[in-house]
Design a protein around this motif. Structure first.
Motif, short mmCIF file in Angstrom:
data_model
loop_
_atom_site.label_atom_id
_atom_site.label_comp_id
_atom_site.label_asym_id
_atom_site.label_seq_id
_atom_site.Cartn_x
_atom_site.Cartn_y
_atom_site.Cartn_z
N ALA A 77 -28.48 6.30 25.59
CA ALA A 77 -29.49 5.28 25.37
C ALA A 77 -30.09 4.81 26.69
N VAL A 78 -31.41 4.67 26.71
CA VAL A 78 -32.09 4.11 27.87
C VAL A 78 -32.79 2.80 27.50
N HIS A 79 -32.94 2.54 26.21
CA HIS A 79 -33.48 1.25 25.76
C HIS A 79 -32.97 0.98 24.36
N VAL A 80 -32.46 -0.24 24.17
CA VAL A 80 -31.95 -0.66 22.86
C VAL A 80 -32.58 -2.00 22.53
N SER A 81 -33.14 -2.11 21.35
CA SER A 81 -33.70 -3.37 20.87
C SER A 81 -33.13 -3.64 19.49
N THR A 82 -32.50 -4.80 19.33
CA THR A 82 -31.90 -5.15 18.04
C THR A 82 -32.41 -6.51 17.59
N ASP A 83 -32.94 -6.54 16.38
CA ASP A 83 -33.34 -7.81 15.75
C ASP A 83 -32.23 -8.24 14.83
N LEU A 84 -31.74 -9.45 15.03
CA LEU A 84 -30.68 -10.02 14.20
C LEU A 84 -31.37 -10.82 13.09
N LEU A 85 -31.17 -10.43 11.85
CA LEU A 85 -31.95 -10.97 10.75
C LEU A 85 -31.22 -12.01 9.91
N ARG A 86 -29.93 -11.81 9.67
CA ARG A 86 -29.16 -12.75 8.85
C ARG A 86 -27.75 -12.87 9.43
N SER A 87 -27.16 -14.04 9.28
CA SER A 87 -25.79 -14.22 9.74
C SER A 87 -24.82 -13.99 8.59
N ARG A 88 -23.65 -13.53 8.94
CA ARG A 88 -22.58 -13.31 7.98
C ARG A 88 -21.26 -13.72 8.62
N THR A 89 -20.26 -13.96 7.77
CA THR A 89 -18.93 -14.27 8.27
C THR A 89 -17.95 -13.15 7.94
N GLU A 90 -18.21 -12.41 6.85
CA GLU A 90 -17.30 -11.33 6.46
C GLU A 90 -17.99 -10.40 5.48
N GLY A 91 -17.34 -9.27 5.22
CA GLY A 91 -17.85 -8.31 4.25
C GLY A 91 -18.16 -6.98 4.90
N ARG A 92 -18.44 -5.99 4.08
CA ARG A 92 -18.76 -4.65 4.59
C ARG A 92 -20.25 -4.57 4.91
N ALA A 93 -20.55 -4.13 6.12
CA ALA A 93 -21.93 -3.89 6.55
C ALA A 93 -22.13 -2.39 6.67
N GLU A 94 -23.10 -1.88 5.95
CA GLU A 94 -23.44 -0.45 6.01
C GLU A 94 -24.38 -0.22 7.19
N VAL A 95 -24.18 0.87 7.89
CA VAL A 95 -24.98 1.24 9.07
C VAL A 95 -25.63 2.59 8.78
N VAL A 96 -26.96 2.64 8.89
CA VAL A 96 -27.70 3.89 8.69
C VAL A 96 -28.67 4.07 9.85
N ALA A 97 -28.54 5.22 10.53
CA ALA A 97 -29.42 5.56 11.65
C ALA A 97 -30.23 6.79 11.27
N GLU A 98 -31.53 6.74 11.57
CA GLU A 98 -32.41 7.88 11.26
C GLU A 98 -33.33 8.18 12.44
N ALA A 99 -33.49 9.47 12.70
CA ALA A 99 -34.37 9.92 13.78
C ALA A 99 -35.82 9.66 13.42
N VAL A 100 -36.58 9.16 14.38
CA VAL A 100 -38.01 8.93 14.22
C VAL A 100 -38.79 9.97 15.03
N HIS A 101 -38.28 10.27 16.22
CA HIS A 101 -38.91 11.26 17.12
C HIS A 101 -37.80 11.99 17.84
N GLN A 102 -37.91 13.32 17.89
CA GLN A 102 -36.93 14.12 18.62
C GLN A 102 -37.66 15.14 19.47
N GLY A 103 -37.79 14.81 20.75
CA GLY A 103 -38.46 15.69 21.70
C GLY A 103 -37.47 16.43 22.57
N ARG A 104 -38.00 17.20 23.50
CA ARG A 104 -37.15 17.98 24.40
C ARG A 104 -36.32 17.08 25.32
N THR A 105 -36.92 15.97 25.78
CA THR A 105 -36.20 15.12 26.73
C THR A 105 -35.82 13.75 26.18
#
Length: 138
Positions: A77-105
Motif C-alpha cells: 500500500a502507498v495510500h490508504v483512505s478509510t471512511d468510518l461510517l457507523r460505530s459498533r461495540t460487538e458482532g461479526r463484521a464482513e470484509v470484502v475487497a474488490e479490485a477497481v484497477h490493476q495495472g503493471r505498476t
C-alpha cells in the motif's frame, strides 16, 4: 501461521491476527473475510477503534493485490483512505475487497466492512513490487 502452497489465503501475521481479521477467500480480484468485534477492539469509550477497520481495509487489499501481482511479486500500500461510517461495540463484521484497477505498476482496491449495514469503506492504492516491475527488491 504458515499455510500449504495450494491454499490461496495469505500466511497470517501477528499484527493481522491481533486485529482479528480472518481471511476466507483470496483471488486476484476479490478478497473476503471477517472480524468478530468485541471488547479487545474498543477505544476507551467502549466502541470499536477505527484502526481496526483501517487494518482490515489495507490488509484485505494487500492480500488480493499481491495475488494479482503474480509469483515472486507482491503489492504494498502507498495510500490508504478509510471512511468510518457507523460505530459498533460487538458482532461479526464482513470484509470484502474488490479490485477497481490493476495495472503493471499500481492497483486500486475498494474495501467494504459491514454487519448488514456499512461500518466502513476504504480505498487502497498499491504499488506492485518484485520481478518485472522495475521495483526489484535488493
Amino acid at each position: 501461521m504458515s499455510r500449504p502452497s495450494a491454499d490461496p489465503r495469505p500466511a497470517e501475521s501477528a499484527f493481522v491476527a491481533a486485529a482479528g481479521l480472518v481471511v476466507t477467500e483470496v483471488s486476484p480480484t476479490r478478497v473476503r473475510g471477517h472480524i468478530d468485534l468485541g471488547p479487545d477492539h474498543h477505544t476507551p469509550w467502549g466502541i470499536v477503534n477505527g484502526g481496526v477497520y483501517t487494518t482490515a481495509v489495507e490488509s484485505a487489499a494487500s492480500f488480493g493485490a499481491s495475488a494479482a501481482a503474480g509469483p515472486g511479486r507482491h503489492a504494498m500500500a502507498v495510500h490508504v483512505s478509510t471512511d468510518l461510517l457507523r460505530s459498533r461495540t460487538e458482532g461479526r463484521a464482513e470484509v470484502v475487497a474488490e479490485a477497481v484497477h490493476q495495472g503493471r505498476t499500481q492497483q486500486i482496491w475498494v474495501v467494504t466492512v459491514s454487519d448488514g449495514q456499512p461500518l466502513a469503506r476504504g480505498q487502497v492504492r498499491l504499488q506492485n513490487t518484485g520481478a518485472g516491475t522495475g521495483q526489484e527488491q535488493a
